[in-house]
Design a protein around this motif. Sequence first.
Motif, PDB file in Angstrom:
ATOM      1  N   ILE A   5       0.831  -1.209   0.000  1.00 37.38           N
ATOM      2  CA  ILE A   5       0.000   0.000   0.000  1.00 37.38           C
ATOM      3  C   ILE A   5       0.864   1.257   0.000  1.00 37.38           C
ATOM      4  O   ILE A   5       0.395   2.341   0.363  1.00 37.38           O
ATOM      5  N   SER A   6       2.122   1.136  -0.397  1.00 42.38           N
ATOM      6  CA  SER A   6       3.046   2.271  -0.308  1.00 42.38           C
ATOM      7  C   SER A   6       2.674   3.438  -1.219  1.00 42.38           C
ATOM      8  O   SER A   6       3.113   4.557  -1.002  1.00 42.38           O
ATOM      9  N   LYS A   7       1.832   3.181  -2.231  1.00 42.89           N
ATOM     10  CA  LYS A   7       1.427   4.260  -3.139  1.00 42.89           C
ATOM     11  C   LYS A   7       0.079   4.861  -2.762  1.00 42.89           C
ATOM     12  O   LYS A   7      -0.365   5.824  -3.395  1.00 42.89           O
ATOM     13  N   ASP A   8      -0.571   4.305  -1.739  1.00 38.44           N
ATOM     14  CA  ASP A   8      -1.853   4.828  -1.273  1.00 38.44           C
ATOM     15  C   ASP A   8      -1.636   5.775  -0.096  1.00 38.44           C
ATOM     16  O   ASP A   8      -0.555   5.847   0.469  1.00 38.44           O
ATOM     17  N   GLU A   9      -2.693   6.471   0.280  1.00 39.38           N
ATOM     18  CA  GLU A   9      -2.624   7.336   1.455  1.00 39.38           C
ATOM     19  C   GLU A   9      -2.889   6.504   2.710  1.00 39.38           C
ATOM     20  O   GLU A   9      -3.828   5.701   2.744  1.00 39.38           O
ATOM     21  N   ALA A  10      -2.067   6.718   3.730  1.00 43.44           N
ATOM     22  CA  ALA A  10      -2.195   5.907   4.948  1.00 43.44           C
ATOM     23  C   ALA A  10      -1.755   6.705   6.166  1.00 43.44           C
ATOM     24  O   ALA A  10      -0.969   7.646   6.064  1.00 43.44           O
ATOM     25  N   MET A  11      -2.270   6.307   7.323  1.00 41.44           N
ATOM     26  CA  MET A  11      -1.840   6.868   8.596  1.00 41.44           C
ATOM     27  C   MET A  11      -1.269   5.758   9.457  1.00 41.44           C
ATOM     28  O   MET A  11      -1.874   4.692   9.591  1.00 41.44           O
ATOM     29  N   MET A  12      -0.095   6.007  10.045  1.00 42.28           N
ATOM     30  CA  MET A  12       0.533   5.043  10.940  1.00 42.28           C
ATOM     31  C   MET A  12       0.233   5.431  12.383  1.00 42.28           C
ATOM     32  O   MET A  12       0.474   6.580  12.792  1.00 42.28           O
ATOM     33  N   LEU A  13      -0.296   4.489  13.163  1.00 41.45           N
ATOM     34  CA  LEU A  13      -0.506   4.670  14.597  1.00 41.45           C
ATOM     35  C   LEU A  13       0.575   3.859  15.310  1.00 41.45           C
ATOM     36  O   LEU A  13       0.594   2.626  15.205  1.00 41.45           O
ATOM     37  N   VAL A  14       1.465   4.535  16.036  1.00 42.64           N
ATOM     38  CA  VAL A  14       2.661   3.889  16.569  1.00 42.64           C
ATOM     39  C   VAL A  14       2.729   4.054  18.081  1.00 42.64           C
ATOM     40  O   VAL A  14       2.454   5.143  18.614  1.00 42.64           O
ATOM     41  N   ASN A  15       3.094   2.973  18.785  1.00 40.99           N
ATOM     42  CA  ASN A  15       3.348   3.100  20.230  1.00 40.99           C
ATOM     43  C   ASN A  15       4.671   3.818  20.444  1.00 40.99           C
ATOM     44  O   ASN A  15       5.566   3.797  19.584  1.00 40.99           O
ATOM     45  N   HIS A  16       4.805   4.486  21.587  1.00 40.57           N
ATOM     46  CA  HIS A  16       5.954   5.388  21.794  1.00 40.57           C
ATOM     47  C   HIS A  16       6.662   5.054  23.102  1.00 40.57           C
ATOM     48  O   HIS A  16       6.085   5.168  24.179  1.00 40.57           O
ATOM     49  N   GLN A  17       7.936   4.654  22.991  1.00 40.24           N
ATOM     50  CA  GLN A  17       8.709   4.299  24.173  1.00 40.24           C
ATOM     51  C   GLN A  17       9.913   5.198  24.403  1.00 40.24           C
ATOM     52  O   GLN A  17      10.296   5.452  25.538  1.00 40.24           O
ATOM     53  N   ALA A  18      10.535   5.671  23.309  1.00 41.70           N
ATOM     54  CA  ALA A  18      11.743   6.490  23.443  1.00 41.70           C
ATOM     55  C   ALA A  18      11.987   7.234  22.137  1.00 41.70           C
ATOM     56  O   ALA A  18      11.314   6.989  21.126  1.00 41.70           O
ATOM     57  N   THR A  19      12.973   8.137  22.155  1.00 38.35           N
ATOM     58  CA  THR A  19      13.306   8.910  20.956  1.00 38.35           C
ATOM     59  C   THR A  19      13.780   8.017  19.811  1.00 38.35           C
ATOM     60  O   THR A  19      13.674   8.395  18.645  1.00 38.35           O
ATOM     61  N   GLY A  20      14.298   6.834  20.160  1.00 37.03           N
ATOM     62  CA  GLY A  20      14.758   5.921  19.121  1.00 37.03           C
ATOM     63  C   GLY A  20      13.639   5.371  18.261  1.00 37.03           C
ATOM     64  O   GLY A  20      13.896   4.833  17.174  1.00 37.03           O
ATOM     65  N   ASP A  21      12.374   5.488  18.708  1.00 37.95           N
ATOM     66  CA  ASP A  21      11.246   5.026  17.891  1.00 37.95           C
ATOM     67  C   ASP A  21      11.227   5.737  16.543  1.00 37.95           C
ATOM     68  O   ASP A  21      10.973   5.128  15.504  1.00 37.95           O
ATOM     69  N   VAL A  22      11.474   7.039  16.567  1.00 43.69           N
ATOM     70  CA  VAL A  22      11.472   7.828  15.334  1.00 43.69           C
ATOM     71  C   VAL A  22      12.587   7.364  14.410  1.00 43.69           C
ATOM     72  O   VAL A  22      12.388   7.200  13.199  1.00 43.69           O
TER      73      VAL A  22
END
Length: 370
Positions: free
Chosen positions: A90-107
């Motif tokens: 689905i890399s060519k479609d529009e999408a939203m990622m919902l991500v859990n957050h633990q530290a700056t390294g997540d980014v």
Amino acid sequence: MAVTLEEAPWLGWILLKALLRFAFMVANNLVAIPSYICYVIILQPLRVLDSKRFWYIEGIMYKWLLGMVASWGWYAGYTVMEWGEDIKAISKDEAMMLVNHQATGDVCTLMMCLQDKGLVVAEMMWLMDHIFKYTNFGIVSLIHGDFFIRQGRSYRDQQLLLLKKHLENYYRSRGRKWIVLFPEGGFLRKRRETSQAFAKKNNLPFLTHVTLPRCGATKIILSTLVARQENGSPAGGDAKQLGSKSKGLQWIIDTTIAYPKAEPIDIQTWILGYRKPTVTHVHYRIFPIKDVPLEIDDLTNWLYQRFIEKEDLLSHFYETGAFPPSKGQKEAVSREMTLSNMWIFLIQSFAFLSGYMWYNILQYFYHYLF
């Protein structure tokens, strides 16, 4: 703790390597970021004549910059193993990622694992804490059109209005297709106690590995970016037809990041590389937008359910070292994400050559004028 004679050479090597990596990172930033800014300035006439092409070129340079950040971790041995559904489909479609957050390294982890997903990184918008605006990368994110959100109850309503306006003004006009959101609103270690108290008060599940998400930003994104059919229902992708060309946001990618022994990587470790090589595990689950409720109460329940599932995923991972198999599968399958060393060499070389070129150009004009 005292260092023994046998440990001294090893510790000295770790310190030397960290210093060398830090020096390279500083040099990398000093050539890459000013070069990006100079290219953006020199391309302003193209922005007037052909805005779509301008933002395409800017996106490619943005992808290269994030690739450089990814390479710092890659060469320290911080790699990524991917699980669940294949988001390349689905890399060519529009999408939203919902991500859990633990530290700056997540980014940094996302910067790495999305590099091989086509133009996703180039066409991506990030929602991040406003403090990042004042980092060395802040000017790049401002130009690219990322949104900096200020945390705190007193700012919440104002920030959501600003987010809506930001999406309306910059998301599609700059050719953005993916948007990254950390719905928990902060790091796990900072929000866990408050989240657990809220859960207890409202008879919600007790979560340890994630916190209950905040729903305001998700609601704004969906209401702004989801296209509507004539009957008012959302137009979006179908899980069985990934080739869908529907306009508007089509997919929600529920993304779960897990670190071995629940020990997240922070940005300092990513830069200095003093931690032993580590494999970070990222699990994806794709939801077509038509299956996501848009009314606030239903959406809140839907989001809570996603994070309850994340809790189960992470519990299984910490117990077994692997994510559970997806529905319909007998065994979980993982995919090793890799970066091309040649590609990293080329973008780093381009950055340093560009820095040298712009330095000479600016030096020439300085001597010519003064």
